[in-house]
Scaffold this active site. Structure first.
Site, PDB file in Angstrom:
ATOM      1  N   LYS A  13       0.826  -1.214   0.000  1.00 16.75           N
ATOM      2  CA  LYS A  13       0.000   0.000   0.000  1.00 16.75           C
ATOM      3  C   LYS A  13       0.863   1.268   0.000  1.00 16.75           C
ATOM      4  O   LYS A  13       0.606   2.201  -0.750  1.00 16.75           O
ATOM      5  CB  LYS A  13      -0.925   0.047   1.240  1.00 16.75           C
ATOM      6  CG  LYS A  13      -1.900  -1.107   1.338  1.00 16.75           C
ATOM      7  CD  LYS A  13      -2.858  -0.926   2.509  1.00 16.75           C
ATOM      8  CE  LYS A  13      -2.206  -0.973   3.877  1.00 16.75           C
ATOM      9  NZ  LYS A  13      -1.568  -2.261   4.222  1.00 16.75           N
ATOM     10  N   ARG A  88      -9.442   0.534   8.975  1.00 19.13           N
ATOM     11  CA  ARG A  88      -9.017  -0.848   9.198  1.00 19.13           C
ATOM     12  C   ARG A  88     -10.078  -1.665   9.919  1.00 19.13           C
ATOM     13  O   ARG A  88      -9.858  -2.850  10.166  1.00 19.13           O
ATOM     14  CB  ARG A  88      -7.750  -0.850  10.051  1.00 19.13           C
ATOM     15  CG  ARG A  88      -6.458  -1.055   9.265  1.00 19.13           C
ATOM     16  CD  ARG A  88      -5.333  -0.931  10.265  1.00 19.13           C
ATOM     17  NE  ARG A  88      -4.145  -1.631   9.988  1.00 19.13           N
ATOM     18  CZ  ARG A  88      -3.023  -1.074   9.513  1.00 19.13           C
ATOM     19  NH1 ARG A  88      -3.006   0.162   9.139  1.00 19.13           N
ATOM     20  NH2 ARG A  88      -1.938  -1.779   9.404  1.00 19.13           N
ATOM     21  N   ARG A 127      11.708  -6.838   5.768  1.00 11.27           N
ATOM     22  CA  ARG A 127      11.557  -5.380   5.625  1.00 11.27           C
ATOM     23  C   ARG A 127      12.354  -4.655   6.715  1.00 11.27           C
ATOM     24  O   ARG A 127      12.414  -5.100   7.860  1.00 11.27           O
ATOM     25  CB  ARG A 127      10.071  -5.017   5.767  1.00 11.27           C
ATOM     26  CG  ARG A 127       9.784  -3.551   5.529  1.00 11.27           C
ATOM     27  CD  ARG A 127       8.417  -3.361   4.950  1.00 11.27           C
ATOM     28  NE  ARG A 127       7.408  -3.202   5.972  1.00 11.27           N
ATOM     29  CZ  ARG A 127       6.131  -2.929   5.704  1.00 11.27           C
ATOM     30  NH1 ARG A 127       5.719  -2.807   4.463  1.00 11.27           N
ATOM     31  NH2 ARG A 127       5.264  -2.807   6.666  1.00 11.27           N
ATOM     32  N   ARG A 162      11.349  -2.979  12.553  1.00 10.57           N
ATOM     33  CA  ARG A 162      10.303  -2.460  13.431  1.00 10.57           C
ATOM     34  C   ARG A 162       9.956  -3.474  14.517  1.00 10.57           C
ATOM     35  O   ARG A 162      10.014  -4.666  14.283  1.00 10.57           O
ATOM     36  CB  ARG A 162       9.032  -2.157  12.611  1.00 10.57           C
ATOM     37  CG  ARG A 162       9.074  -0.810  11.935  1.00 10.57           C
ATOM     38  CD  ARG A 162       7.994  -0.625  10.903  1.00 10.57           C
ATOM     39  NE  ARG A 162       6.670  -1.137  11.231  1.00 10.57           N
ATOM     40  CZ  ARG A 162       5.622  -1.040  10.407  1.00 10.57           C
ATOM     41  NH1 ARG A 162       5.755  -0.430   9.246  1.00 10.57           N
ATOM     42  NH2 ARG A 162       4.464  -1.525  10.745  1.00 10.57           N
ATOM     43  N   ARG A 173      -0.627  -9.510  13.177  1.00 12.41           N
ATOM     44  CA  ARG A 173      -1.145  -8.446  12.300  1.00 12.41           C
ATOM     45  C   ARG A 173      -1.912  -9.037  11.123  1.00 12.41           C
ATOM     46  O   ARG A 173      -2.936  -8.498  10.704  1.00 12.41           O
ATOM     47  CB  ARG A 173       0.018  -7.566  11.799  1.00 12.41           C
ATOM     48  CG  ARG A 173       0.541  -6.626  12.891  1.00 12.41           C
ATOM     49  CD  ARG A 173       1.890  -6.059  12.524  1.00 12.41           C
ATOM     50  NE  ARG A 173       1.858  -5.189  11.367  1.00 12.41           N
ATOM     51  CZ  ARG A 173       2.916  -4.925  10.607  1.00 12.41           C
ATOM     52  NH1 ARG A 173       4.079  -5.480  10.882  1.00 12.41           N
ATOM     53  NH2 ARG A 173       2.813  -4.098   9.592  1.00 12.41           N
TER      54      ARG A 173
HETATM   55  P1  AMP Z   1       1.073   0.050   9.400  1.00 14.85           P
HETATM   56  O1  AMP Z   1       2.312   0.859   9.314  1.00 14.85           O
HETATM   57  O2  AMP Z   1      -0.033   0.576   8.539  1.00 14.85           O
HETATM   58  O3  AMP Z   1       1.329  -1.420   9.184  1.00 14.85           O
HETATM   59  O4  AMP Z   1       0.518   0.188  10.892  1.00 14.85           O
HETATM   60  C1  AMP Z   1       1.317  -0.211  11.981  1.00 14.85           C
HETATM   61  C2  AMP Z   1       0.457  -0.343  13.221  1.00 14.85           C
HETATM   62  O5  AMP Z   1      -0.152   0.924  13.521  1.00 14.85           O
HETATM   63  C3  AMP Z   1      -0.704  -1.308  13.107  1.00 14.85           C
HETATM   64  O6  AMP Z   1      -0.322  -2.658  13.343  1.00 14.85           O
HETATM   65  C4  AMP Z   1      -1.623  -0.775  14.209  1.00 14.85           C
HETATM   66  O7  AMP Z   1      -1.143  -1.118  15.483  1.00 14.85           O
HETATM   67  C5  AMP Z   1      -1.460   0.737  14.047  1.00 14.85           C
HETATM   68  N1  AMP Z   1      -2.441   1.295  13.100  1.00 14.85           N
HETATM   69  C6  AMP Z   1      -2.183   1.898  11.905  1.00 14.85           C
HETATM   70  N2  AMP Z   1      -3.309   2.290  11.310  1.00 14.85           N
HETATM   71  C7  AMP Z   1      -4.320   1.927  12.129  1.00 14.85           C
HETATM   72  C8  AMP Z   1      -5.735   2.026  12.063  1.00 14.85           C
HETATM   73  N3  AMP Z   1      -6.359   2.587  11.009  1.00 14.85           N
HETATM   74  N4  AMP Z   1      -6.458   1.532  13.102  1.00 14.85           N
HETATM   75  C9  AMP Z   1      -5.873   0.971  14.172  1.00 14.85           C
HETATM   76  N5  AMP Z   1      -4.553   0.821  14.295  1.00 14.85           N
HETATM   77  C10 AMP Z   1      -3.769   1.289  13.278  1.00 14.85           C
END
Ligand code: AMP
Length: 216
Positions: A13, A88, A127, A162, A173
């Site tokens: 994404k 999400r 990653r 990370r 996740r």
């Molecule tokens: P990402 O970088 O998009 O993979 O997001 C990393 C982490 O941030 C996720 O595993 C969640 O813990 C949190 N997060 C990001 N976006 C959201 C969202 N829209 N709703 C809830 N948690 C989020």
């Protein structure tokens, strides 16, 4: 353009969002990046979100809704935005619908990026991310290593794995994606907004989006 990007962690994404921003200056709004920057800044949002993110769990809907409500009203969103990692959950999608109605904004398409589970696992475990929260450039041990090992090409900060990219957190996740986020695919299909693409046709995705935007 006003686009929502859907897809499991590792589907690409962020990469696609960055490419789309180059077309017309629409801004990428990546909730994960914003939350990680808040953790780094040790502000209130970061303190509330930190534990969830580390464990690979979703941050509570109300926290993310507040963040998005203020972000979407910033002037740079007027020419367009790419929502990367939001919504999400079904409540977030409903919250977004109400918010967009209130702001009189219409989303053009919802781009759903699909990838096989093995590909997602491989990509996420290899990653690496720039530790500088204002940069957060993504690297990959196999397909995109930095020029100088362990150092970000863009800003010179260290590149790290990370906390939520350990195998245990990744599995969590992916599971969370299937139970909480995947139901949004049906929701946006019903609304006639869904465009599904396969993540391995990288270049093609941008052309598909351009063609779709022209047709509406
Ligand atoms: P990402 O970088 O998009 O993979 O997001 C990393 C982490 O941030 C996720 O595993 C969640 O813990 C949190 N997060 C990001 N976006 C959201 C969202 N829209 N709703 C809830 N948690 C989020």
């Amino acid at each position: 353009m006003k686009i929502i990007l859907l897809g499991a962690p590792g589907a690409g994404k962020g990469t696609i969002a960055k490419q789309l921003t180059l077309i017309d200056g629409s801004v990428q709004i990546a909730t994960g990046d914003i939350l990680r920057a808040a953790i780094d800044a040790q502000n209130e949002l970061g303190k509330q979100a930190g534990g969830y993110i580390c464990r690979g769990e979703l941050v509570p809907d109300d926290l993310v809704m507040t963040l998005i409500e203020s972000r979407l009203q910033q002037p740079d969103c007027r020419s367009g935005f790419l929502l990367d990692g939001f919504p999400r959950t079904i409540p977030q999608a409903e919250g977004l619908n109400s918010l967009l109605e209130k702001l009189a904004i219409k989303v053009d398409i919802v781009l759903n990026i699909e990838a096989p589970r093995e590909v997602l696992m491989d990509r996420l475990t290899t990653r690496r991310t720039c530790a500088n929260s204002e940069c957060q450039e993504i690297y990959n041990l196999i397909s995109k290593s930095p020029i100088k090992e362990g150092i970000c090409d863009k800003c010179g900060s260290p590149i790290v794995q990370r906390d939520d990219e350990t195998e245990e957190a990744i599995l969590h996740r992916l599971e969370t994606y299937h139970t909480k986020t995947a139901p949004l695919i049906g929701l946006y299909k019903q609304q006639g907004l869904l465009v599904t693409v396969q993540s391995d046709v990288n270049e093609g995705i941008i052309d598909i989006v351009k063609a779709k935007l022209k047709s509406i």
